[in-house]
Design a protein around this motif. Structure first.
Motif, short mmCIF file in Angstrom:
data_model
loop_
_atom_site.label_atom_id
_atom_site.label_comp_id
_atom_site.label_asym_id
_atom_site.label_seq_id
_atom_site.Cartn_x
_atom_site.Cartn_y
_atom_site.Cartn_z
N VAL A 58 28.23 54.87 55.50
CA VAL A 58 28.02 54.12 54.25
C VAL A 58 29.22 54.34 53.33
CG1 VAL A 58 26.57 53.91 52.19
CG2 VAL A 58 25.52 54.38 54.40
N ARG A 59 29.77 53.25 52.84
CA ARG A 59 30.86 53.28 51.86
C ARG A 59 30.37 52.57 50.61
NH1 ARG A 59 33.37 57.13 54.10
NH2 ARG A 59 34.34 56.67 56.07
N LEU A 60 30.11 53.32 49.56
CA LEU A 60 29.59 52.73 48.32
C LEU A 60 30.66 51.93 47.60
CD1 LEU A 60 27.37 55.57 46.83
CD2 LEU A 60 26.66 53.61 48.20
N LEU A 61 30.22 50.89 46.91
CA LEU A 61 31.08 50.03 46.11
C LEU A 61 30.81 50.26 44.64
CD1 LEU A 61 30.07 46.73 47.94
CD2 LEU A 61 32.05 48.12 48.47
N ALA A 62 31.81 50.13 43.81
CA ALA A 62 31.63 50.11 42.36
C ALA A 62 31.67 48.65 41.96
CB ALA A 62 32.72 50.90 41.66
N ALA A 63 30.53 48.12 41.53
CA ALA A 63 30.41 46.70 41.20
C ALA A 63 29.52 46.57 39.96
CB ALA A 63 29.81 45.94 42.38
N ALA A 68 23.27 39.52 37.70
CA ALA A 68 23.88 38.24 37.32
C ALA A 68 25.39 38.36 37.23
CB ALA A 68 23.30 37.74 36.00
N SER A 69 25.88 39.53 36.86
CA SER A 69 27.33 39.75 36.75
C SER A 69 28.00 39.89 38.10
CB SER A 69 27.62 40.99 35.91
OG SER A 69 27.18 40.80 34.58
N LEU A 70 27.22 40.06 39.16
CA LEU A 70 27.80 40.12 40.50
C LEU A 70 28.44 38.80 40.89
CD1 LEU A 70 25.04 42.12 42.39
CD2 LEU A 70 27.33 42.92 41.80
N LEU A 71 28.09 37.72 40.16
CA LEU A 71 28.64 36.40 40.45
C LEU A 71 29.93 36.12 39.70
CD1 LEU A 71 25.33 34.33 40.43
CD2 LEU A 71 26.49 35.40 42.37
N LEU A 72 30.36 37.07 38.88
CA LEU A 72 31.61 36.88 38.14
C LEU A 72 32.78 36.77 39.11
CD1 LEU A 72 31.28 39.52 35.28
CD2 LEU A 72 31.18 37.04 35.04
N PRO A 73 33.80 35.98 38.75
CA PRO A 73 35.00 35.96 39.59
C PRO A 73 35.65 37.35 39.58
CG PRO A 73 35.19 34.41 37.75
CD PRO A 73 33.88 35.09 37.62
N PRO A 74 36.36 37.71 40.63
CA PRO A 74 36.94 39.07 40.71
C PRO A 74 37.80 39.46 39.52
CG PRO A 74 37.14 37.95 42.82
CD PRO A 74 36.61 36.94 41.85
N HIS A 75 38.58 38.54 38.97
CA HIS A 75 39.44 38.90 37.84
C HIS A 75 38.63 39.24 36.58
CE1 HIS A 75 38.84 34.61 37.02
NE2 HIS A 75 39.16 34.86 35.78
N ARG A 76 37.43 38.68 36.43
CA ARG A 76 36.57 39.02 35.29
C ARG A 76 35.81 40.31 35.57
NH1 ARG A 76 33.64 34.92 32.64
NH2 ARG A 76 33.03 36.63 31.30
N ALA A 77 35.36 40.49 36.80
CA ALA A 77 34.63 41.72 37.16
C ALA A 77 35.53 42.94 37.04
CB ALA A 77 34.07 41.60 38.58
N ALA A 78 36.81 42.77 37.29
CA ALA A 78 37.76 43.89 37.21
C ALA A 78 37.96 44.37 35.79
CB ALA A 78 39.10 43.49 37.82
#
Length: 118
Positions: A58-63, A68-78
């Motif tokens: 298992v490799r955990l992700l920081a997201a 609902a914010s999981l749908l943000l584009p990568p540049h906004r999520a960053a």
């Protein structure tokens, strides 16, 4: 890659999120499963073994913590602050994104294209 080596990204941010989660996925059902056997929270830990979904480590992700914010584009999520992030195992992350997409489609009616609106 051992269980102690973080992913090649913003290591400080990732380490802070995983440390705050005590190295365990923070999903409490947003993925569509109740996690009842684990006390309401996903039991997968970073570096642990997952029996299902292909097995392996298992490799955990920081997201984003908010589904609902999981749908943000990568540049906004960053640009999200640490307090808006959570640790997710890949299985829960995928399930929560899928559920968020379904909810977004059900809530937002298809808008007509203004270019051809007469």
């Amino acid at each position: 890659m051992s269980a102690r080596i973080p992913p090649p990204a913003d290591l400080g941010m990732w380490q802070a999120v995983i440390a705050a989660a005590a190295g365990r996925c923070q999903c409490r059902g947003a993925c569509g499963r109740s996690h009842a056997k684990e006390g309401g929270r996903c039991g997968r830990e970073h570096g642990g073994y997952q029996q299902h979904h292909g097995g392996g480590t298992v490799r955990l992700l920081a997201a984003p913590a908010d589904p609902a914010s999981l749908l943000l584009p990568p540049h906004r999520a960053a640009t999200l602050p640490k307090r808006a992030l959570a640790a997710w195992c890949p299985t829960c992350h995928h399930g929560a994104r899928t559920a968020a997409r379904k909810t977004a489609r059900a809530v937002a009616p298809a808008a007509p294209d203004a270019l051809f609106d007469l």
